[in-house]
Scaffold this motif. Structure first.
Motif, PDB file in Angstrom:
ATOM      1  N   ARG A  33       0.829  -1.192   0.000  1.00  0.00           N
ATOM      2  CA  ARG A  33       0.000   0.000   0.000  1.00  0.00           C
ATOM      3  C   ARG A  33       0.866   1.247   0.000  1.00  0.00           C
ATOM      4  O   ARG A  33       1.974   1.257   0.517  1.00  0.00           O
ATOM      5  N   ARG A  34       0.356   2.297  -0.597  1.00  0.00           N
ATOM      6  CA  ARG A  34       1.116   3.531  -0.740  1.00  0.00           C
ATOM      7  C   ARG A  34       1.618   4.059   0.606  1.00  0.00           C
ATOM      8  O   ARG A  34       2.758   4.513   0.723  1.00  0.00           O
ATOM      9  N   ALA A  35       0.787   3.987   1.641  1.00  0.00           N
ATOM     10  CA  ALA A  35       1.164   4.518   2.951  1.00  0.00           C
ATOM     11  C   ALA A  35       2.310   3.742   3.585  1.00  0.00           C
ATOM     12  O   ALA A  35       3.040   4.272   4.428  1.00  0.00           O
ATOM     13  N   LYS A  36       2.494   2.474   3.194  1.00  0.00           N
ATOM     14  CA  LYS A  36       3.522   1.625   3.799  1.00  0.00           C
ATOM     15  C   LYS A  36       4.758   1.486   2.924  1.00  0.00           C
ATOM     16  O   LYS A  36       5.699   0.769   3.283  1.00  0.00           O
ATOM     17  N   PHE A  37       4.765   2.168   1.779  1.00  0.00           N
ATOM     18  CA  PHE A  37       5.826   1.942   0.800  1.00  0.00           C
ATOM     19  C   PHE A  37       7.195   2.364   1.327  1.00  0.00           C
ATOM     20  O   PHE A  37       8.157   1.590   1.306  1.00  0.00           O
ATOM     21  N   LEU A  38       7.335   3.588   1.811  1.00  0.00           N
ATOM     22  CA  LEU A  38       8.631   4.059   2.309  1.00  0.00           C
ATOM     23  C   LEU A  38       9.061   3.290   3.546  1.00  0.00           C
ATOM     24  O   LEU A  38      10.259   3.050   3.758  1.00  0.00           O
ATOM     25  N   GLU A  39       8.093   2.890   4.355  1.00  0.00           N
ATOM     26  CA  GLU A  39       8.423   2.105   5.556  1.00  0.00           C
ATOM     27  C   GLU A  39       9.067   0.775   5.179  1.00  0.00           C
ATOM     28  O   GLU A  39       9.938   0.266   5.891  1.00  0.00           O
ATOM     29  N   TYR A  40       8.667   0.203   4.041  1.00  0.00           N
ATOM     30  CA  TYR A  40       9.209  -1.083   3.597  1.00  0.00           C
ATOM     31  C   TYR A  40      10.715  -0.983   3.327  1.00  0.00           C
ATOM     32  O   TYR A  40      11.469  -1.942   3.536  1.00  0.00           O
ATOM     33  N   PHE A  41      11.176   0.185   2.853  1.00  0.00           N
ATOM     34  CA  PHE A  41      12.590   0.364   2.512  1.00  0.00           C
ATOM     35  C   PHE A  41      13.377   1.119   3.581  1.00  0.00           C
ATOM     36  O   PHE A  41      14.582   1.312   3.428  1.00  0.00           O
ATOM     37  N   ALA A  42      12.719   1.545   4.658  1.00  0.00           N
ATOM     38  CA  ALA A  42      13.371   2.413   5.636  1.00  0.00           C
ATOM     39  C   ALA A  42      14.565   1.747   6.308  1.00  0.00           C
ATOM     40  O   ALA A  42      15.625   2.359   6.468  1.00  0.00           O
ATOM     41  N   ASN A  43      14.436   0.492   6.701  1.00  0.00           N
ATOM     42  CA  ASN A  43      15.491  -0.181   7.474  1.00  0.00           C
ATOM     43  C   ASN A  43      16.256  -1.211   6.652  1.00  0.00           C
ATOM     44  O   ASN A  43      16.945  -2.063   7.216  1.00  0.00           O
ATOM     45  N   ARG A  44      16.138  -1.141   5.341  1.00  0.00           N
ATOM     46  CA  ARG A  44      16.843  -2.094   4.490  1.00  0.00           C
ATOM     47  C   ARG A  44      18.234  -1.583   4.127  1.00  0.00           C
ATOM     48  O   ARG A  44      18.494  -0.379   4.119  1.00  0.00           O
ATOM     49  N   ALA A  45      19.121  -2.515   3.822  1.00  0.00           N
ATOM     50  CA  ALA A  45      20.441  -2.142   3.320  1.00  0.00           C
ATOM     51  C   ALA A  45      20.269  -1.451   1.971  1.00  0.00           C
ATOM     52  O   ALA A  45      19.265  -1.659   1.280  1.00  0.00           O
ATOM     53  N   PRO A  46      21.210  -0.599   1.577  1.00  0.00           N
ATOM     54  CA  PRO A  46      21.074   0.110   0.297  1.00  0.00           C
ATOM     55  C   PRO A  46      20.789  -0.840  -0.860  1.00  0.00           C
ATOM     56  O   PRO A  46      21.448  -1.872  -1.007  1.00  0.00           O
TER      57      PRO A  46
END
Length: 339
Positions: A33-46
């Motif tokens: 979902r759009r609201a969760k999109f940035l959260e999905y990549f927030a704590n990932r390695a580059p």
């Protein structure tokens, strides 16, 4: 460090993500979902994130770049080659994941200011189209009643008051009043267009790059601001020739067995910028007192329209050279091929 490639298919509310988990080897292709999109990549390695250069792509690219990810925007036609069989969000995300791993030149991510200037250009272009449609509509409707006038806005303004007075004797008042309102509305469109151009002109005074390329013959305010905003980072292009090809000002090619046939210009890239460059080149060829020996020699052996497009190509290359090398325009400058 090798970055994990990720393919993202952007949509209005649901965004499809495709990648292969580096630890488990699991293929992940799921909607977010759009609201969760940035959260999905927030704590990932580059990650190496690929997206099509479509509506909203530059916004997401800026957000993901701030998180430390590398984002590559790609033209839709480049991604299309990797979409096999069915077309849906999952297949599109997989195609983008395959495409981002291929060598190629990505689309430069634009800043918010560059996009704002392009938005002004688009709104101005829309108003100009509306104004032209209204003029043509009035001329066409009056032709139905035997009233013909010359082409152009000046001819319309000069002839329409007397025409409306004549036809008012035999046509309903409601129609005459409506036509008069449409004609008066053209002045309102003129004011809207003038105010947008005034705002674009104010940005031209503030931006160093726009002022630099405005010195090139044929590059006016609209062309200069549009070129800087559309190009993004000039270093995304390896040469002026590549930028001219991106603008669609080079011939298409067809051939086989080592024999290449050149056709008309490719007309790839943005139509608006290419139109501005060609109009600027036409102005130089037809109105300049001393267009230069290169143009004079070209006019002796090529048709006029070919000369105009060739000059537009040269202008595009000059724009790239001025911006990429951060140097002022020099009229008599001759480039030297490095040894």
């Amino acid at each position: 460090m090798k970055l994990t490639p990720v393919g993202i298919d952007i949509a209005k509310n649901v965004i499809q993500v495709h990648h292969v988990d580096a630890k488990t080897g699991e293929v992940v292709n799921k909607p977010i979902r759009r609201a969760k999109f940035l959260e999905y990549f927030a704590n990932r390695a580059p990650c190496l994130i690929g997206m099509e250069a479509c509506g909203g792509a530059h916004h997401w690219a800026r957000q993901l770049t701030r998180m430390g990810h590398e984002v590559r925007l790609m033209a839709a036609e480049f991604v299309k080659a990797f979409n096999i069989r069915n077309k849906n969000d999952a297949a599109d995300a997989r195609a983008i994941w395959l495409a981002v791993q291929q060598p190629g030149r990505p689309v430069a991510v634009k800043t918010e200011m560059q996009q704002a200037v392009l938005a002004l250009h688009r709104m101005r272009e829309q108003l100009v189209k509306f104004r032209t449609m209204q003029i043509n509509c009035l001329r066409g409707l009056l032709t139905e009643y035997g009233e013909v006038m010359g082409k152009g806005r000046t001819a319309l303004d000069r002839a329409i008051p007397a025409i409306l007075d004549r036809v008012s004797e035999r046509l309903p008042t409601v129609l005459i009043d409506t036509m008069r309102e449409q004609w008066n509305g053209l002045t309102q469109r003129d004011g809207q267009i003038a105010r947008i151009e005034q705002r674009i002109r104010a940005w031209k005074k503030e931006d160093k790059a726009v002022r630099a390329i405005s010195e090139i013959p044929g590059v006016g305010m609209l062309t200069a601001t549009a070129a800087v905003a559309m190009m993004g980072d000039p270093r995304a292009f390896s040469s002026g020739r590549e930028f001219a090809a991106w603008a669609g000002l080079v011939p298409k090619q067809t051939g086989s067995g080592g024999k290449i046939n050149l056709l008309g210009i490719s007309r790839r890239g943005d139509t608006y910028l290419r139109t501005m460059l060609i109009h600027g080149a036409r102005s130089v060829v037809t109105n300049a007192k001393e267009p230069g020996p290169w143009i004079e020699q070209m006019k002796k052996r090529r048709p006029l329209n070919v000369v105009i497009v060739a000059l537009a190509n040269k202008m595009a290359r000059t724009i790239w050279a001025v911006l990429a090398h951060d140097r002022p325009y020099q009229k008599e400058y001759v480039s030297v091929r490095p040894a």
